[in-house]
Design an enzyme around this catalytic site. Sequence first.
Site, PDB file in Angstrom:
ATOM      1  N   LEU A 124     -53.557  -0.503  79.564  1.00 18.99           N
ATOM      2  CA  LEU A 124     -52.098  -0.429  79.616  1.00 18.99           C
ATOM      3  C   LEU A 124     -51.517  -1.774  80.086  1.00 18.99           C
ATOM      4  O   LEU A 124     -50.652  -2.355  79.431  1.00 18.99           O
ATOM      5  CB  LEU A 124     -51.682   0.699  80.569  1.00 18.99           C
ATOM      6  CG  LEU A 124     -50.191   0.937  80.773  1.00 18.99           C
ATOM      7  CD1 LEU A 124     -49.524   1.421  79.499  1.00 18.99           C
ATOM      8  CD2 LEU A 124     -49.949   1.977  81.889  1.00 18.99           C
ATOM      9  N   ALA A 129     -46.648  -7.328  81.846  1.00 15.81           N
ATOM     10  CA  ALA A 129     -46.227  -5.926  82.039  1.00 15.81           C
ATOM     11  C   ALA A 129     -47.226  -5.198  82.937  1.00 15.81           C
ATOM     12  O   ALA A 129     -48.290  -4.777  82.487  1.00 15.81           O
ATOM     13  CB  ALA A 129     -46.116  -5.213  80.686  1.00 15.81           C
ATOM     14  N   PHE A 155     -56.792  -7.118  83.400  1.00 14.69           N
ATOM     15  CA  PHE A 155     -57.424  -6.409  84.543  1.00 14.69           C
ATOM     16  C   PHE A 155     -57.961  -5.033  84.126  1.00 14.69           C
ATOM     17  O   PHE A 155     -57.754  -4.046  84.857  1.00 14.69           O
ATOM     18  CB  PHE A 155     -56.436  -6.173  85.694  1.00 14.69           C
ATOM     19  CG  PHE A 155     -55.677  -7.368  86.219  1.00 14.69           C
ATOM     20  CD1 PHE A 155     -56.243  -8.626  86.239  1.00 14.69           C
ATOM     21  CD2 PHE A 155     -54.390  -7.219  86.731  1.00 14.69           C
ATOM     22  CE1 PHE A 155     -55.537  -9.717  86.753  1.00 14.69           C
ATOM     23  CE2 PHE A 155     -53.672  -8.295  87.247  1.00 14.69           C
ATOM     24  CZ  PHE A 155     -54.243  -9.550  87.255  1.00 14.69           C
ATOM     25  N   ASP A 241     -50.731  10.457  86.535  1.00 19.08           N
ATOM     26  CA  ASP A 241     -50.356  11.526  87.462  1.00 19.08           C
ATOM     27  C   ASP A 241     -51.592  12.232  88.012  1.00 19.08           C
ATOM     28  O   ASP A 241     -51.744  12.436  89.213  1.00 19.08           O
ATOM     29  CB  ASP A 241     -49.577  12.565  86.643  1.00 19.08           C
ATOM     30  CG  ASP A 241     -48.265  12.917  87.287  1.00 19.08           C
ATOM     31  OD1 ASP A 241     -47.757  12.080  88.040  1.00 19.08           O
ATOM     32  OD2 ASP A 241     -47.773  14.023  87.009  1.00 19.08           O
ATOM     33  N   ARG A 244     -53.932  10.158  90.325  1.00 16.46           N
ATOM     34  CA  ARG A 244     -53.476   9.856  91.688  1.00 16.46           C
ATOM     35  C   ARG A 244     -54.114  10.793  92.703  1.00 16.46           C
ATOM     36  O   ARG A 244     -54.353  10.409  93.841  1.00 16.46           O
ATOM     37  CB  ARG A 244     -51.946   9.952  91.751  1.00 16.46           C
ATOM     38  CG  ARG A 244     -51.333   8.785  91.039  1.00 16.46           C
ATOM     39  CD  ARG A 244     -49.846   8.739  90.995  1.00 16.46           C
ATOM     40  NE  ARG A 244     -49.521   7.560  90.210  1.00 16.46           N
ATOM     41  CZ  ARG A 244     -48.631   7.504  89.238  1.00 16.46           C
ATOM     42  NH1 ARG A 244     -47.916   8.559  88.928  1.00 16.46           N
ATOM     43  NH2 ARG A 244     -48.437   6.381  88.579  1.00 16.46           N
ATOM     44  N   ARG A 269     -72.321   0.700 121.415  1.00 14.68           N
ATOM     45  CA  ARG A 269     -71.959  -0.638 121.905  1.00 14.68           C
ATOM     46  C   ARG A 269     -71.451  -0.545 123.340  1.00 14.68           C
ATOM     47  O   ARG A 269     -70.503   0.211 123.631  1.00 14.68           O
ATOM     48  CB  ARG A 269     -70.866  -1.222 120.997  1.00 14.68           C
ATOM     49  CG  ARG A 269     -70.237  -2.496 121.481  1.00 14.68           C
ATOM     50  CD  ARG A 269     -71.177  -3.679 121.351  1.00 14.68           C
ATOM     51  NE  ARG A 269     -70.541  -4.911 121.782  1.00 14.68           N
ATOM     52  CZ  ARG A 269     -71.205  -6.031 122.031  1.00 14.68           C
ATOM     53  NH1 ARG A 269     -72.538  -6.066 121.868  1.00 14.68           N
ATOM     54  NH2 ARG A 269     -70.577  -7.107 122.416  1.00 14.68           N
ATOM     55  N   GLN A 337     -61.584  -3.677 113.954  1.00 11.98           N
ATOM     56  CA  GLN A 337     -61.224  -3.904 115.358  1.00 11.98           C
ATOM     57  C   GLN A 337     -62.245  -3.254 116.302  1.00 11.98           C
ATOM     58  O   GLN A 337     -62.661  -3.864 117.289  1.00 11.98           O
ATOM     59  CB  GLN A 337     -59.819  -3.322 115.613  1.00 11.98           C
ATOM     60  CG  GLN A 337     -59.135  -3.883 116.838  1.00 11.98           C
ATOM     61  CD  GLN A 337     -58.832  -5.367 116.693  1.00 11.98           C
ATOM     62  OE1 GLN A 337     -58.850  -5.925 115.606  1.00 11.98           O
ATOM     63  NE2 GLN A 337     -58.614  -6.018 117.807  1.00 11.98           N
ATOM     64  N   ILE A 338     -62.639  -2.030 115.994  1.00 13.63           N
ATOM     65  CA  ILE A 338     -63.598  -1.318 116.851  1.00 13.63           C
ATOM     66  C   ILE A 338     -64.951  -2.041 116.859  1.00 13.63           C
ATOM     67  O   ILE A 338     -65.639  -2.103 117.873  1.00 13.63           O
ATOM     68  CB  ILE A 338     -63.739   0.159 116.395  1.00 13.63           C
ATOM     69  CG1 ILE A 338     -62.427   0.908 116.691  1.00 13.63           C
ATOM     70  CG2 ILE A 338     -64.932   0.843 117.060  1.00 13.63           C
ATOM     71  CD1 ILE A 338     -62.296   2.271 116.014  1.00 13.63           C
ATOM     72  N   GLU A 364     -53.387   1.699  89.418  1.00  8.26           N
ATOM     73  CA  GLU A 364     -52.840   3.007  89.010  1.00  8.26           C
ATOM     74  C   GLU A 364     -51.496   3.285  89.698  1.00  8.26           C
ATOM     75  O   GLU A 364     -51.205   4.392  90.127  1.00  8.26           O
ATOM     76  CB  GLU A 364     -53.875   4.123  89.239  1.00  8.26           C
ATOM     77  CG  GLU A 364     -55.127   3.899  88.375  1.00  8.26           C
ATOM     78  CD  GLU A 364     -55.977   5.121  88.136  1.00  8.26           C
ATOM     79  OE1 GLU A 364     -55.448   6.246  88.167  1.00  8.26           O
ATOM     80  OE2 GLU A 364     -57.182   4.937  87.898  1.00  8.26           O
TER      81      GLU A 364
END
Length: 388
Positions: A124, A129, A155, A241, A244, A269, A337-338, A364
């Site tokens: 598409l 576009a 793509f 639709d 998704r 840790r 971050q953890i 999508e």
Amino acid sequence: MALDKETFDQLRDTLARFVRERLMPLEFKVAEDNAIPEEIKAAMRDMGIFGLSIPVEYGGLGLTMEEEARIAFELGRTSPAFRSIAATNIGIGSQGLVIDGTEEQRRKYLPRLASGELIGSFALTEPEAGSDAASLRTNARREGDHYLLNGTKRFITNAPHAGLLTVFARTEDPANPKGAITAFLVERGSPGLSFGPVDKKMGQSGSHTCDVMFDNCRVPASAVLGEKEGQGFRTAMKVLDRGRIHIGAACVGAAERLIDDSLAYAMQRKQFGQPIAEFQLVQAMLADSRAEAFAARCMVLETARSKDRGDPVATEAACCKMYASEMVGRVADRAVQIHGGAGYMAAYGIERFYRDVRLFRIYEGTTQIQQLIIARNMVREAQQKGTA
Ligand SMILES: Cc1cc2nc3c(=O)[nH]c(=O)nc-3n(C[C@H](O)[C@H](O)[C@H](O)COP(=O)(O)OP(=O)(O)OC[C@H]3O[C@@H](n4cnc5c(N)ncnc54)[C@H](O)[C@@H]3O)c2cc1C
């Protein structure tokens, strides 16, 4: 038709074991090689993964949307590249045919898409576009019992491997000077069809996209999807639709994996003489991720069930895609971050997931396009009810 519960549970458990025992150990290799091993593709074909959403009469498993979402939760727990190789056959590369194909077209292609022998792509997007897909310029001119296609698609997932592409192009329309959008089933090897080099991407190494070029590409008139001109845009929107909900489910799977890895790391840790999982600020990150992933799981399942009942779910499906893809981005960020410095290092794999999940907010339909869909539907519903 849904599978009986026992058969479905067996399928899901087998897949969960396959993800854990075969796919997870290969995540680094797939990223390094930018390729899925052939034996893994073969095993996925044997399990029926390529045909999850294709009706049983065409050789697929014919899962309900809820069942498909539950399978996507499991597949989502590993590198998205593994899901991606089958994802176009499950979604955008087959559903145009399932929804709007003629019986003859379905019989010709769906069994081979279901078995994974044929890879389907959905073409598409174009260089000019993207979000505004309706402005596409690829053109199809009728010449006797053939069409000549001209244009470029950009793509396109799995295009480097595709044997069949659902291509959206403009055909002449007396009522519209710009032409109507028509979907074509274009086979690999069609004269005038060529493929660009495989794109280099931020993440999802092992999953491939490329440009697809049409230079007077000649296809028979019978290649028009549904043998009806001018239906293409509607078909594309119906396909997206449905997809998704599936993408929302894949995001939930990825988030749950990242949460498991983050919790395991936080429990082993130690800093300041104790596991970092005992620090309330780390607990807050774990809790936020858990709650958000749970919310997305509930949204996806509720929407999938509504779809299975035949209810309209355009708004809810857009909510699922938007919320789940944004949610997994936040969860991946907290996972880095953890893990502290380790989260930034390639050897731990967390930074790879962080890059991989970024795509879910873009393809999508971007987050902004989902927002537009949701808000436009809200306004339309209010107008119909006369409450605005
Ligand atoms: C890895 C990958 C795989 C893909 N696979 C496929 C495929 O298989 N088939 C296919 O057809 N396409 C595919 N795509 C294309 C993808 O669907 C598009 O990239 C996406 O829809 C966005 O289009 P665009 O890239 O042209 O961005 P643009 O449309 O140029 O958008 C740029 C930015 O502007 C925003 N924006 C645009 N319009 C509006 C608006 N009206 N209001 C507010 N914000 C707006 C967007 O949200 C975005 O943030 C793929 C893309 C990628 C990266």
